[in-house]
Design a protein around this motif. Sequence first.
Motif, mmCIF file in Angstrom:
data_model
loop_
_atom_site.group_PDB
_atom_site.id
_atom_site.type_symbol
_atom_site.label_atom_id
_atom_site.label_comp_id
_atom_site.label_asym_id
_atom_site.label_seq_id
_atom_site.Cartn_x
_atom_site.Cartn_y
_atom_site.Cartn_z
ATOM 1 N N LYS A 289 -24.805 45.794 -66.084
ATOM 2 C CA LYS A 289 -25.884 46.754 -65.821
ATOM 3 C C LYS A 289 -25.298 48.105 -65.432
ATOM 4 C CE LYS A 289 -29.949 47.499 -62.989
ATOM 5 N NZ LYS A 289 -30.612 47.177 -61.740
ATOM 6 N N PHE A 290 -24.300 48.102 -64.566
ATOM 7 C CA PHE A 290 -23.630 49.328 -64.133
ATOM 8 C C PHE A 290 -23.033 50.053 -65.337
ATOM 9 C CE2 PHE A 290 -19.905 51.681 -62.856
ATOM 10 C CZ PHE A 290 -20.312 52.356 -61.709
ATOM 11 N N LEU A 291 -22.361 49.323 -66.219
ATOM 12 C CA LEU A 291 -21.742 49.940 -67.394
ATOM 13 C C LEU A 291 -22.787 50.620 -68.271
ATOM 14 C CD1 LEU A 291 -19.181 47.162 -68.439
ATOM 15 C CD2 LEU A 291 -18.719 49.301 -67.217
ATOM 16 N N ARG A 292 -23.922 49.974 -68.467
ATOM 17 C CA ARG A 292 -24.997 50.574 -69.277
ATOM 18 C C ARG A 292 -25.572 51.810 -68.592
ATOM 19 N NH1 ARG A 292 -26.321 45.252 -69.751
ATOM 20 N NH2 ARG A 292 -28.019 45.421 -68.259
ATOM 21 N N GLU A 293 -25.855 51.703 -67.300
ATOM 22 C CA GLU A 293 -26.479 52.810 -66.576
ATOM 23 C C GLU A 293 -25.581 54.041 -66.505
ATOM 24 O OE1 GLU A 293 -27.514 51.234 -62.754
ATOM 25 O OE2 GLU A 293 -29.285 50.203 -63.521
ATOM 26 N N HIS A 294 -24.268 53.827 -66.437
ATOM 27 C CA HIS A 294 -23.337 54.945 -66.263
ATOM 28 C C HIS A 294 -22.542 55.239 -67.525
ATOM 29 C CE1 HIS A 294 -24.303 55.221 -62.032
ATOM 30 N NE2 HIS A 294 -24.249 53.905 -61.988
ATOM 31 N N MET B 44 -20.236 53.749 -69.119
ATOM 32 C CA MET B 44 -18.811 53.644 -68.817
ATOM 33 C C MET B 44 -18.198 52.512 -69.641
ATOM 34 S SD MET B 44 -16.925 53.053 -65.127
ATOM 35 C CE MET B 44 -17.533 54.579 -64.435
ATOM 36 N N ALA B 45 -17.008 52.760 -70.164
ATOM 37 C CA ALA B 45 -16.288 51.731 -70.914
ATOM 38 C C ALA B 45 -15.802 50.642 -69.959
ATOM 39 C CB ALA B 45 -15.100 52.348 -71.633
ATOM 40 N N PRO B 46 -15.792 49.408 -70.420
ATOM 41 C CA PRO B 46 -15.323 48.309 -69.563
ATOM 42 C C PRO B 46 -13.888 48.494 -69.076
ATOM 43 C CG PRO B 46 -16.415 47.454 -71.506
ATOM 44 C CD PRO B 46 -16.305 48.931 -71.693
ATOM 45 N N THR B 47 -13.021 49.038 -69.919
ATOM 46 C CA THR B 47 -11.629 49.225 -69.492
ATOM 47 C C THR B 47 -11.523 50.293 -68.412
ATOM 48 O OG1 THR B 47 -11.289 50.708 -71.368
ATOM 49 C CG2 THR B 47 -10.567 48.416 -71.629
ATOM 50 N N ARG B 48 -12.307 51.351 -68.535
ATOM 51 C CA ARG B 48 -12.303 52.390 -67.492
ATOM 52 C C ARG B 48 -12.802 51.812 -66.169
ATOM 53 N NH1 ARG B 48 -12.649 57.766 -65.948
ATOM 54 N NH2 ARG B 48 -14.527 58.313 -64.796
ATOM 55 N N PHE B 49 -13.884 51.048 -66.257
ATOM 56 C CA PHE B 49 -14.413 50.413 -65.054
ATOM 57 C C PHE B 49 -13.353 49.537 -64.400
ATOM 58 C CE2 PHE B 49 -16.287 46.900 -62.773
ATOM 59 C CZ PHE B 49 -17.225 47.530 -61.966
ATOM 60 N N GLY B 50 -12.709 48.716 -65.187
ATOM 61 C CA GLY B 50 -11.687 47.822 -64.651
ATOM 62 C C GLY B 50 -10.566 48.569 -63.961
ATOM 63 N N ARG B 51 -10.113 49.673 -64.570
ATOM 64 C CA ARG B 51 -9.049 50.467 -63.950
ATOM 65 C C ARG B 51 -9.508 51.070 -62.633
ATOM 66 N NH1 ARG B 51 -7.705 51.726 -69.202
ATOM 67 N NH2 ARG B 51 -8.919 53.641 -69.275
#
Length: 62
Positions: free
Chosen positions: A8-13, A15-22
């Motif tokens: 949900k956070f990735l969709r709302e913002h 943001m790519a999953p790899t960026r989020f993970g980093r």
Amino acid sequence: MLIRSIEKFLREHDMAPTRFGRLAAQDPRFVLDLRMGREPRPETERRVEHFMNKYAESVHAG
């Protein structure tokens, strides 16, 4: 469940999953691993939730 909150956070913002993970876990594969069934340690889960809350606050405040 943590992965649902992250998706949900990735969709709302947008943001790519790899960026989020980093940013959230210092691991670019973090989201992929969760999608594949990885269970994070409780302290990792708390740190990731804290990151999402702080990021959302900064976006809304700015």
